[in-house]
Design a protein around this motif. Structure first.
Motif, PDB file in Angstrom:
ATOM      1  N   ASP A   1       0.814  -1.226   0.000  1.00 15.24           N
ATOM      2  CA  ASP A   1       0.000   0.000   0.000  1.00 15.24           C
ATOM      3  C   ASP A   1       0.846   1.274   0.000  1.00 15.24           C
ATOM      4  O   ASP A   1       0.482   2.271  -0.628  1.00 15.24           O
ATOM      5  CB  ASP A   1      -0.965  -0.006   1.202  1.00 15.24           C
TER       6      ASP A   1
ATOM      7  N   SER B   1       9.439   2.363   4.993  1.00 21.38           N
ATOM      8  CA  SER B   1       9.489   1.210   4.091  1.00 21.38           C
ATOM      9  C   SER B   1      10.642   1.385   3.104  1.00 21.38           C
ATOM     10  O   SER B   1      10.722   2.404   2.402  1.00 21.38           O
ATOM     11  CB  SER B   1       8.164   1.083   3.330  1.00 21.38           C
TER      12      SER B   1
ATOM     13  N   ASP C   1      16.906  -8.304   9.210  1.00 21.13           N
ATOM     14  CA  ASP C   1      17.543  -9.363   8.415  1.00 21.13           C
ATOM     15  C   ASP C   1      18.720 -10.027   9.137  1.00 21.13           C
ATOM     16  O   ASP C   1      19.312 -10.966   8.591  1.00 21.13           O
ATOM     17  CB  ASP C   1      18.011  -8.807   7.063  1.00 21.13           C
TER      18      ASP C   1
ATOM     19  N   ILE D   1       9.714  -5.274  12.900  1.00 19.92           N
ATOM     20  CA  ILE D   1       9.479  -4.931  11.485  1.00 19.92           C
ATOM     21  C   ILE D   1       8.463  -5.880  10.860  1.00 19.92           C
ATOM     22  O   ILE D   1       7.539  -5.447  10.174  1.00 19.92           O
ATOM     23  CB  ILE D   1      10.796  -4.977  10.661  1.00 19.92           C
TER      24      ILE D   1
HETATM   25  C1  UD1 Z   1      13.360  -4.742   2.418  1.00 16.87           C
HETATM   26  C2  UD1 Z   1      14.389  -5.832   2.232  1.00 16.87           C
HETATM   27  C3  UD1 Z   1      14.200  -6.925   3.269  1.00 16.87           C
HETATM   28  C4  UD1 Z   1      14.194  -6.325   4.677  1.00 16.87           C
HETATM   29  C5  UD1 Z   1      13.202  -5.186   4.778  1.00 16.87           C
HETATM   30  C6  UD1 Z   1      13.280  -4.443   6.103  1.00 16.87           C
HETATM   31  C7  UD1 Z   1      14.769  -5.779  -0.167  1.00 16.87           C
HETATM   32  C8  UD1 Z   1      14.651  -6.482  -1.469  1.00 16.87           C
HETATM   33  N1  UD1 Z   1      14.246  -6.392   0.900  1.00 16.87           N
HETATM   34  O1  UD1 Z   1      12.085  -5.356   2.203  1.00 16.87           O
HETATM   35  O2  UD1 Z   1      15.264  -7.863   3.149  1.00 16.87           O
HETATM   36  O3  UD1 Z   1      13.834  -7.323   5.620  1.00 16.87           O
HETATM   37  O4  UD1 Z   1      13.459  -4.217   3.737  1.00 16.87           O
HETATM   38  O5  UD1 Z   1      14.540  -3.968   6.324  1.00 16.87           O
HETATM   39  O6  UD1 Z   1      15.364  -4.717  -0.067  1.00 16.87           O
HETATM   40  N2  UD1 Z   1       4.923  -2.253   4.682  1.00 16.87           N
HETATM   41  C9  UD1 Z   1       3.614  -1.886   4.555  1.00 16.87           C
HETATM   42  N3  UD1 Z   1       3.180  -1.405   3.359  1.00 16.87           N
HETATM   43  C10 UD1 Z   1       4.020  -1.289   2.281  1.00 16.87           C
HETATM   44  C11 UD1 Z   1       5.361  -1.663   2.432  1.00 16.87           C
HETATM   45  C12 UD1 Z   1       5.786  -2.147   3.647  1.00 16.87           C
HETATM   46  O7  UD1 Z   1       2.836  -1.979   5.508  1.00 16.87           O
HETATM   47  O8  UD1 Z   1       3.571  -0.844   1.217  1.00 16.87           O
HETATM   48  C13 UD1 Z   1       5.420  -2.779   5.986  1.00 16.87           C
HETATM   49  C14 UD1 Z   1       5.941  -4.196   5.886  1.00 16.87           C
HETATM   50  O9  UD1 Z   1       4.916  -5.149   6.010  1.00 16.87           O
HETATM   51  C15 UD1 Z   1       6.932  -4.243   7.043  1.00 16.87           C
HETATM   52  C16 UD1 Z   1       7.505  -2.817   7.062  1.00 16.87           C
HETATM   53  O10 UD1 Z   1       6.555  -2.019   6.350  1.00 16.87           O
HETATM   54  O11 UD1 Z   1       6.255  -4.485   8.241  1.00 16.87           O
HETATM   55  C17 UD1 Z   1       8.865  -2.647   6.428  1.00 16.87           C
HETATM   56  O12 UD1 Z   1       8.863  -3.240   5.148  1.00 16.87           O
HETATM   57  P1  UD1 Z   1       9.786  -2.714   3.958  1.00 16.87           P
HETATM   58  O13 UD1 Z   1      10.854  -1.823   4.516  1.00 16.87           O
HETATM   59  O14 UD1 Z   1       8.924  -2.179   2.876  1.00 16.87           O
HETATM   60  O15 UD1 Z   1      10.448  -4.057   3.458  1.00 16.87           O
HETATM   61  P2  UD1 Z   1      10.794  -4.447   1.964  1.00 16.87           P
HETATM   62  O16 UD1 Z   1      11.184  -3.241   1.182  1.00 16.87           O
HETATM   63  O17 UD1 Z   1       9.738  -5.358   1.420  1.00 16.87           O
END
Ligand code: UD1
Length: 422
Positions: free
Chosen positions: A126, A166, A309, A331
């Motif tokens: 989102d 994010s 991670d 996270i």
């Molecule tokens: C990236 C990394 C992953 C790492 C994570 C957190 C890559 C390819 N992957 O994943 O290895 O574990 O960062 O450091 O770089 N969220 C939402 N809505 C969104 C996007 C995220 O609610 O649209 C939430 C997720 O569910 C999570 C948090 O935000 O709880 C952080 O996620 P995010 O930083 O986006 O992780 P990724 O970019 O998927």
């Protein structure tokens, strides 16, 4: 499916070279979609996730050549022949969503499959979508796909305030904003080294970006981006993982290419546990001081905090620490799937929601265990290195997504580890 056999074999000594960062490379590769000139990435890691991103970009019409055994990626997106990222590829790897912002910014339209569920929690997209909507994109979610269209005249600069940090949403918005009309300000942006690396590469391509590494990034849109050559930043997660090998087994290992600023919060915890880390000319030297590791409490947070991670690998260390440690996962929900596997090896772990309480035992015992995700799989290998007897880790395809030549790197330091083809 391959397995990995590990036997506890005492102290580790030697050097381990650290590769370029998987997560940085997965964001840098889609940046090719922003320009019709070549983008060359050096210091690329050789991993199955990189091959998946290669396939995805090729399916859109980009050319991707893997040179020098995969360490150099030559990318070129002269003209895109397709704007649809198919479910078959996206479901394999969530980072596929990173093609959305660049395609939309360059050509004004894109169709990308929703990534769907994931073993470590719901992980919605989102925030990616809200940022692109703020730039004027019209989004329609149907048949499991995001159908995105830019307004006539292209995306517009906007102020985007992320309600939570994010990494992926910051990367998608950052790339889209480089070609948007006017100024974009990203607030509460992610500050991870992979974001800084992406911003540097985009700047080499001609983007106007300020503030990367802080929580406010400002992007002045430009009409077009050009080509560039960019070295991928060192993988701080691979670095932290191998720093834990001498910590858990004893001995002393030099991590070539390692830098403290990539793993600051992690080093503080290692220090509290009794592990020494010092900078050398070529990287970082890690050694276990006398005696058993001490228990420490750990809470995962966005950078510069302790990385999620590295949580599974840190748990493997704390399983043999003196005393009780509390690990709080802030996270991702459901990121303790390694705990029951470590318990099979004699660890004492209690999980309640996002908190795991680990009471150290003197010795872990080898056992057959199953890798449930990428970081969990390597935590089981680390635990196996410190355990009495044999550990067989099955389903190591998870491991191959993020660690290159793990058996070679560890056996060069005296570990008994080998792959069993399955
Ligand atoms: C990236 C990394 C992953 C790492 C994570 C957190 C890559 C390819 N992957 O994943 O290895 O574990 O960062 O450091 O770089 N969220 C939402 N809505 C969104 C996007 C995220 O609610 O649209 C939430 C997720 O569910 C999570 C948090 O935000 O709880 C952080 O996620 P995010 O930083 O986006 O992780 P990724 O970019 O998927």
């Amino acid at each position: 499916m391959d397995s990995i056999l590990v036997k506890g074999n005492g102290e580790l000594r030697g050097q381990i070279p650290i590769a370029g960062a998987k997560n940085a490379c997965l964001a840098l590769m889609p940046a090719t979609l922003l320009s019709d000139e070549p983008l060359t990435l050096t210091n690329a890691p050789r991993l199955s996730d990189i091959r998946t991103m290669t396939q995805l970009l090729q399916s859109l019409g980009a050319e991707v050549a893997s040179l020098q055994g995969g360490q150099v990626l030559a990318l070129s997106s002269h003209a895109l022949t397709d704007h649809r990222a198919d479910y078959d590829i996206v479901r394999k790897m969530r980072a596929s969503i990173l093609v959305l912002g660049p395609m939309l910014a360059r050509d004004g339209h894109a169709v990308v499959s929703l990534p769907g569920g994931c073993a470590i929690g719901a992980r919605p997209v989102d925030l990616h979508l809200k940022a692109l909507e703020a730039m004027g994109a019209e989004l329609d979610l149907r048949d499991g796909y995001i159908h995105a269209k830019a307004p006539a005249g292209g995306l517009k600069g906007a102020r985007v305030v992320f309600p939570l940090v994010s990494v992926g949403a910051t990367e998608n918005a950052l790339m889209a904003a480089t070609l948007a009309k006017g100024t974009t300000v990203l607030e509460n942006a992610a500050r991870e080294p992979e974001i800084v690396d992406l911003a540097r590469c985009l700047r080499r391509m001609g983007a106007r970006i300020e503030g990367e590494g802080s929580s406010t990034i400002t992007i002045e849109g430009v009409d077009r981006l050009g080509g560039a050559t960019h070295p991928v930043v060192t993988d701080r997660i691979e670095l932290g993982t191998y720093m834990l090998a001498p910590a858990i087994c004893g001995g002393e290992v030099e991590l070539l290419g390692g830098r403290i600023e990539l793993v600051g919060a992690f080093c503080e915890k290692l220090d509290a546990a009794g592990i020494s880390v010092e900078e050398t000319e070529r990287g970082l030297r890690v050694a276990r001081r006398n005696g058993r590791v001490k228990a420490v409490d750990v809470m995962t947070e966005p950078f510069p905090g302790f990385p999620t991670d590295l949580q599974a690998q840190m748990m493997a260390l704390l399983c043999t620490a003196e005393g009780t440690s509390v690990l709080e996962e802030r996270i991702f929900e459901n990121r303790f799937m390694h705990a029951p596997e470590l318990t099979r090896m004699g660890a004492r772990i209690e999980v309640h929601g996002g908190t795991a309480t680990v009471t150290g035992v003197e010795k872990l015992r080898g056992a057959p265990v199953m890798a449930t995700d990428l970081r969990a799989s390597v935590s089981l290998i680390l635990a196996g290195l410190a355990a009495e007897g044999e550990t067989i880790v099955s389903r190591v395809y998870h491991l191959d997504r993020g660690y290159e030549r793990v058996e070679e790197k560890l056996s060069a330091c005296g570990a008994q580890i080998r792959r069993i083809p399955g």
